[in-house]
Design a protein around this motif. Structure first.
Motif, PDB file in Angstrom:
ATOM      1  N   ASN A  27      14.363  56.484 -19.482  1.00 28.21           N
ATOM      2  CA  ASN A  27      14.360  55.680 -20.709  1.00 28.21           C
ATOM      3  C   ASN A  27      12.975  55.335 -21.261  1.00 28.21           C
TER       4      ASN A  27
ATOM      5  N   ILE B 105      20.468  54.442 -16.519  1.00 32.70           N
ATOM      6  CA  ILE B 105      20.015  53.120 -16.085  1.00 32.70           C
ATOM      7  C   ILE B 105      20.443  52.920 -14.634  1.00 32.70           C
TER       8      ILE B 105
ATOM      9  N   LYS C  88      20.846  46.115 -14.755  1.00 28.90           N
ATOM     10  CA  LYS C  88      21.423  47.273 -15.439  1.00 28.90           C
ATOM     11  C   LYS C  88      21.757  46.935 -16.888  1.00 28.90           C
TER      12      LYS C  88
ATOM     13  N   GLU D 143      18.527  46.739 -18.905  1.00 31.58           N
ATOM     14  CA  GLU D 143      17.974  48.081 -19.097  1.00 31.58           C
ATOM     15  C   GLU D 143      18.767  48.853 -20.155  1.00 31.58           C
TER      16      GLU D 143
END
Length: 245
Positions: free
Chosen positions: A40, A61, A73, A76
């Protein structure tokens, strides 16, 4: 069989450079793949490079272990969406699954799904670490969580996808959840076998050329020149894009 629309072109290695991501995106554009799959941090770059195409930007993630907190999570995933991700995939908490703490596994997945709304969610179940009963159980949990895809592997475990496991997943989820097969798929023929076994999406690693070998053997000299030309064009394009950014 025309397979490009089923392909996620993937580069998740921790040492991938900006130039690698640029080349990945250019290659995906050249081959008209469905999506690129990247860590990411590089989502904004990929989104910029692919802004004038229909190619999706997918990012994982909780990657690659899945053992961090659900709150981490969720954060993210939300940040990835802000950065331009079109699809999110998450790694399950294998320890919770093997502890038979199915409620917590469901909550972990559901909280991420709720956080990203209508954005497609793939759940990586890491089949090489699970037995058949555990695979069926996590598929049932994914059905309850209403996820969009089940993905076979992160690419960081000891083994990749198997046709047998794809068939087990398909038998469990039927048409309610799509299947993404990843890892160990490195040629045209294998890709077709996975699609025929029930996979809806196939992930291939950066650098792999999914070429129909039967077609290439008909005129190998012309084919080699064709590949050489594209590689030269890709190099020039990558250099031009790199200069602009």
């Amino acid at each position: 069989m025309h397979i490009t629309n089923y392909i996620e072109y993937t580069l998740l290695h921790p040492s991938a450079t900006e130039r690698d991501i640029i080349e990945l995106c250019l290659s995906a554009q050249k081959n008209n793949y469905y999506a690129v799959n990247i860590n990411n941090y590089y989502v904004p770059l990929a989104k910029q490079l692919l802004s004038k195409t229909s190619i999706k930007v997918c990012t994982p993630i909780g990657f690659p272990l899945g053992a961090m907190s659900t709150a981490s999570k969720v954060y993210e995933a939300k940040q990835a969406l802000k950065d331009g991700a079109d699809e999110i995939e998450m790694v399950i908490n294998q320890g919770l699954l093997k502890s038979k703490n199915y409620v917590s596994v469901l909550k972990d997945i559901t909280d991420v799904k709720l956080a990203i709304g209508e954005t497609p969610l793939k759940v990586i179940i890491e089949i090489s670490e699970l037995n058949k009963n555990e695979i069926i159980r996590i598929c049932e949990i994914c059905l309850d969580a209403k996820v969009d895809y089940i993905k076979t592997s992160s690419g960081f475990s000891k083994n990749g996808s198997t046709l047998t496991t794809v068939k087990i997943i398909k038998k469990t989820v039927k048409d309610h959840i799509k299947i993404a097969a990843f890892d160990g798929i490195e040629d045209y023929e294998t890709t077709v076998k996975y699609l025929e076994a029930g996979a809806d999406r196939v992930g291939i690693n950066y650098g792999v050329e999914l070429i129909n070998k039967t077609r290439s053997k008909r005129n190998s000299k012309i084919f080699k020149q064709y590949i050489k030309t594209f590689k030269e064009e890709d190099t020039l394009k990558a250099e031009n894009v790199a200069e602009k950014i």
